[in-house]
Enzyme design. Structure first.
Site, PDB file in Angstrom:
ATOM      1  CG  ASP A  66      10.846  -4.182 -20.744  1.00  0.00           C
ATOM      2  OD1 ASP A  66      10.421  -3.015 -20.880  1.00  0.00           O
ATOM      3  OD2 ASP A  66      11.865  -4.439 -20.075  1.00  0.00           O
ATOM      4  CG  ASP A  82      10.582  -1.901 -17.391  1.00  0.00           C
ATOM      5  OD1 ASP A  82      11.366  -2.849 -17.459  1.00  0.00           O
ATOM      6  OD2 ASP A  82      10.388  -1.105 -18.337  1.00  0.00           O
ATOM      7  CG  ASP A  95      12.730  -6.598 -16.641  1.00  0.00           C
ATOM      8  OD1 ASP A  95      12.669  -7.794 -16.971  1.00  0.00           O
ATOM      9  OD2 ASP A  95      13.630  -5.834 -17.013  1.00  0.00           O
TER      10      ASP A  95
HETATM   11  P1  UTP Z   1      14.100  -0.506 -20.273  1.00  0.00           P
HETATM   12  O1  UTP Z   1      15.267  -1.171 -20.913  1.00  0.00           O
HETATM   13  O2  UTP Z   1      12.895  -1.336 -20.065  1.00  0.00           O
HETATM   14  O3  UTP Z   1      13.778   0.788 -21.141  1.00  0.00           O
HETATM   15  O4  UTP Z   1      14.618   0.073 -18.923  1.00  0.00           O
HETATM   16  P2  UTP Z   1      12.416   1.549 -21.409  1.00  0.00           P
HETATM   17  O5  UTP Z   1      12.745   2.975 -21.323  1.00  0.00           O
HETATM   18  O6  UTP Z   1      11.332   1.034 -20.526  1.00  0.00           O
HETATM   19  O7  UTP Z   1      12.157   1.231 -22.909  1.00  0.00           O
HETATM   20  P3  UTP Z   1      11.138   0.168 -23.536  1.00  0.00           P
HETATM   21  O8  UTP Z   1       9.884   0.921 -23.722  1.00  0.00           O
HETATM   22  O9  UTP Z   1      10.992  -0.970 -22.588  1.00  0.00           O
HETATM   23  O10 UTP Z   1      11.748  -0.233 -24.816  1.00  0.00           O
HETATM   24  C1  UTP Z   1      13.842   0.941 -18.116  1.00  0.00           C
HETATM   25  C2  UTP Z   1      14.694   1.652 -17.151  1.00  0.00           C
HETATM   26  O11 UTP Z   1      15.239   0.764 -16.222  1.00  0.00           O
HETATM   27  C3  UTP Z   1      16.595   0.960 -16.067  1.00  0.00           C
HETATM   28  C4  UTP Z   1      17.065   1.583 -17.357  1.00  0.00           C
HETATM   29  O12 UTP Z   1      18.156   2.409 -17.137  1.00  0.00           O
HETATM   30  C5  UTP Z   1      15.869   2.342 -17.810  1.00  0.00           C
HETATM   31  O13 UTP Z   1      15.965   3.643 -17.339  1.00  0.00           O
HETATM   32  N1  UTP Z   1      17.275  -0.327 -15.866  1.00  0.00           N
HETATM   33  C6  UTP Z   1      17.096  -1.314 -16.748  1.00  0.00           C
HETATM   34  C7  UTP Z   1      18.077  -0.496 -14.782  1.00  0.00           C
HETATM   35  O14 UTP Z   1      18.221   0.423 -13.970  1.00  0.00           O
HETATM   36  N2  UTP Z   1      18.736  -1.675 -14.607  1.00  0.00           N
HETATM   37  C8  UTP Z   1      18.605  -2.689 -15.477  1.00  0.00           C
HETATM   38  O15 UTP Z   1      19.225  -3.738 -15.297  1.00  0.00           O
HETATM   39  C9  UTP Z   1      17.755  -2.514 -16.576  1.00  0.00           C
HETATM   40 MN    MN Z   2      10.829  -1.061 -20.406  1.00  0.00          MN
END
Ligand code: UTP
Ligand code: MN
Length: 516
Positions: A327, A329, A440
Site C-alpha cells: 500500500d 502510507d 492510507d
Molecule cells: P504497513 O502495514 O503499510 O507496512 O504499515 P509497510 O512497512 O509500509 O509495508 P508495505 O510496504 O506496505 O507492505 C506501515 C507502518 O505503519 C504502522 C505499522 O506499524 C508500520 O510500521 N501502522 C500500520 C500503524 O501504526 N497503525 C496501523 O493501524 C497500521
Molecule cells: Mn505500507
C-alpha cells in the site's frame, strides 16, 4: 579417512614412508599428504604419482612430518575433524584445496599459498565471525538495511512468522520475526551453526530451521507450510482487503478455500470486503515507488487545495527505501497546531469529487491526551484521524507528459465506469487504463507529528522493538502519539525523530536502516 588396511599396505610397500624413492626430491621442505576422503583412492594414487614425478614428496601415510594436507571437496571443518582424529600432526600444517596442488603441478614447483587455496580459512573466518556476529538484542539498537546476507534463512523464518500470524499465534510470530531480524543484521552469510552462538532471539525452533537449511538446503517444515492447503487458503482470503485472519479462519472452517468458493458461498461481505474482492488482483499486485510518487502528487494537490500550508510525508515501507509495497502510507499535518482539525474530510471530498477514490472509510481522531493517558506500550493501535482507501490510479502511458495539471482530474474516471455488478474477478479486464491501489492517509497534529512519523515508518518489528525497549529498558511508554516517562511521571515532547531516539537513549537510526 585413510582406511587402516591401506595405511598398513602403504607402509609395507614403501620404505621411505610412502614417498616414491625412484623420483628425485626437489622440495625437501614440502611434505605433502593427499586426503583420500571424497577424492577417492584411484584419483589419490594417480595424483600422488604425478607429484612424485615432479619432484614433490607425497606421503602415503599421514604423520607429523606432513607440511601440506591436500583435500578435494572437503570443508575446513571436515578436515579439522579428521585431523583431530589423527595420532599426531604438525601444528602449522597447511590445509589446502586441490587447486593448490594442481597449480603447483602445472608450475613444476610449490606455488605461493593464496587465501583461496586455504581450507582452514573457512574456520578462521568463522571464528572471526563468531566474534563479529554479536548483535544487540533489540532491533531498534541495530541498523538493518533493505538487503541482507542471509535471504534463504530470513525468508524461511519470515514465512513461518507469517503462518503463525495468520494462525493467530502472535507469540510465535514475533519469535520468528525477531530471529529473522537478527539474521538480517549480520554482516555476512551464516555458513555454520557455530557462528550463531551467543546471538540473541534465536530460539530452539528457529535454530532448528536454520540448521536444516544450512545442512540440507531447505527446511521440511518451511516447505510443507508453503505447500499446505491451510496456509495457502489463509493467504488467498486475507489477500482480500478488509479480511483479517479471524474471518479467513472462519471461512476456512466453512470449507471456503478460494475466491470462487467464497463467491459461491453466499457469505455476506461488508463494504470493504466487497471492494477488496472487486479489486483483488490489483490490490495484490505490488505498488511501485513510481506509482507511490504519482499518488503523492495527487494527495499533495488535494491537501494544499483544501488547506494551504498543510504538509504531507510519504511514510511506511517507501520511506524506508523499499521499491515496492502493499500500500502507500501518507502522514498529513499543518505547522499550526489545531489547523489540521477537519482536514481529512475535506481531503477525502476533494479526492472523491475528482474521481480518485474507489473506496474510502474514514475513522475519526479519538486520541485525547488528558483522557487517554500514556499510550499502551504493547499496542500499535493509534487513534489518529485515518482514511483507509482504494485509489483509482491512471496507468502510466509512454506518451504521458509530466503536466502537473493532469493530477487535478482523474482522466480515466469517465471512460472506465463499469457495471458495479459485473463479475470482474472472473472476467477481469486486464486492459483497464487504471489500477486500484491501497492508500492510507493519517492526519496528525503537529505536536504529535514526530511520534506519528516514527510510528508509521515501520518496519512493524522495528516499532514493536522500540516500544519494548522503551518499556523494559527505560520505563517509558511510547506510542504514535506520545512518549511518557513513567518514572518522572511526565510526557517527553519531541519535534523530530532524532529527539525521540535521544529521549529513549538510543542512537538515531535512519529510516533506511529500520528494515528489521
Ligand atoms: P504497513 O502495514 O503499510 O507496512 O504499515 P509497510 O512497512 O509500509 O509495508 P508495505 O510496504 O506496505 O507492505 C506501515 C507502518 O505503519 C504502522 C505499522 O506499524 C508500520 O510500521 N501502522 C500500520 C500503524 O501504526 N497503525 C496501523 O493501524 C497500521
Ligand atoms: Mn505500507
Amino acid at each position: 579417512m585413510v582406511p587402516l588396511k591401506r595405511r598398513k599396505l602403504g607402509s609395507s610397500h614403501t620404505g621411505n614412508a610412502g614417498t616414491n624413492s625412484g623420483d628425485e626430491v626437489k622440495f625437501p621442505q614440502v611434505v605433502l599428504f593427499l586426503l583420500e576422503r571424497k577424492m577417492g583412492a584411484s584419483r589419490r594414487a594417480f595424483l600422488s604419482q604425478l607429484g612424485r614425478k615432479k619432484g614433490f614428496q607425497v606421503q602415503e601415510l599421514f604423520s607429523e612430518i606432513v607440511t601440506h594436507v591436500i583435500c578435494e571437496n572437503n570443508s575446513g571443518e571436515e578436515v579439522r575433524t579428521w585431523l583431530d582424529s589423527q595420532a599426531s600432526s604438525r601444528p602449522g600444517a597447511h590445509l589446502l584445496d586441490i587447486s593448490w596442488y594442481t597449480e603447483s603441478m602445472r608450475a613444476g614447483q610449490p606455488v605461493e599459498i593464496l587465501d583461496r587455496h586455504k581450507l582452514q580459512q573457512e574456520l578462521q573466518i568463522s571464528e572471526a565471525e563468531v566474534i563479529m556476529f554479536s548483535v544487540p538484542s533489540y532491533a531498534c539498537q541495530r541498523r538493518t538495511s533493505l538487503e541482507n546476507h542471509n535471504t534463504p534463512l530470513t525468508e524461511a523464518l519470515s514465512l513461518l512468522a507469517e503462518n503463525a500470524e495468520l494462525s493467530e499465534d502472535d507469540g510465535r510470530g514475533v519469535a520468528f520475526r525477531r530471529a529473522a531480524a537478527v539474521l538480517k543484521a549480520l554482516p555476512s552469510p551464516v555458513t555454520s551453526m557455530s557462528q550463531l552462538k551467543g546471538l540473541p532471539c534465536l530460539g530452539e525452533h528457529s535454530l532448528r530451521v536454520i540448521k536444516d537449511i544450512l545442512e540440507n538446503g531447505s527446511s521440511i517444515e518451511v516447505e510443507s507450510t508453503k505447500n499446505s492447503e491451510r496456509y495457502n487458503a489463509l493467504k488467498v482470503l486475507t489477500g482480500i482487503f478488509g479480511v483479517g485472519s479471524k474471518t479467513a479462519e472462519r471461512w476456512i472452517r466453512a470449507g471456503i478455500h478460494s475466491l470462487h468458493q467464497l463467491q459461491d458461498s453466499g457469505q455476506t461481505l461488508n463494504r470493504a470486503q466487497q471492494a477488496g474482492l472487486e479489486h483483488y488482483d490489483d490490490i495484490n499486485q505490488p505498488v511501485t515507488k513510481a506509482e507511490a510518487d504519482v499518488i503523492g502528487e495527487i494527495v499533495e494537490k488535494a491537501v494544499v487545495s483544501v488547506l494551504p500550508g498543510a504538509q504531507i510525508v510519504l511514510t511506511g515501507g517507501f520511506r524506508r527505501g523499499k521499491l515496492t509495497g502493499h500500500d502507500v502510507d501518507f502522514l498529513i499535518t499543518h505547522p499550526e497546531e489545531g489547523r489540521e482539525v477537519g482536514l481529512m474530510s475535506k481531503v477525502v471530498s476533494w479526492l472523491e469529487s475528482k474521481g480518485f477514490l474507489l473506496y474510502q472509510k474514514t475513522t475519526r481522531n479519538s486520541y485525547l491526551e488528558s483522557k487517554d493517558g500514556p499510550g499502551r506500550p504493547a499496542s500499535n493501535i493509534d487513534r489518529f484521524e485515518r482514511c483507509f482507501s482504494i485509489f483509482k490510479l491512471a496507468k502510466e502511458k509512454e506518451t504521458r507528459t509530466k503536466d502537473p495539471q493532469e493530477v487535478t482530474e482523474n482522466r480515466v474516471s469517465a471512460e472506465t465506469d463499469q457495471n458495479p455488478n459485473s463479475d470482474k474477478l472472473m472476467n477481469k479486464q486486464t486492459d483497464t487504463p487504471w489500477r486500484a491501489v491501497r492508500v492510507d492517509l493519517v492526519v496528525s497534529p503537529i505536536s504529535q507529528f514526530a511520534f506519528a512519523l516514527l510510528g508509521w515508518t515501520g518496519s512493524k518489528l522495528f516499532e514493536r522493538e522500540l516500544r519494548r525497549w522503551a518499556g523494559h529498558e527505560r520505563s517509558m511508554s511510547l506510542s504514535s502519539h506520545a512518549l511518557f516517562d513513567n518514572k518522572k511521571g511526565r510526557y517527553l515532547r519531541a519535534s523530530s525523530e532524532e529527539e525521540i531516539f535521544a529521549h529513549l537513549g538510543l542512537e538515531f537510526i535512519l529510516p533506511s536502516e529500520r528494515n528489521a
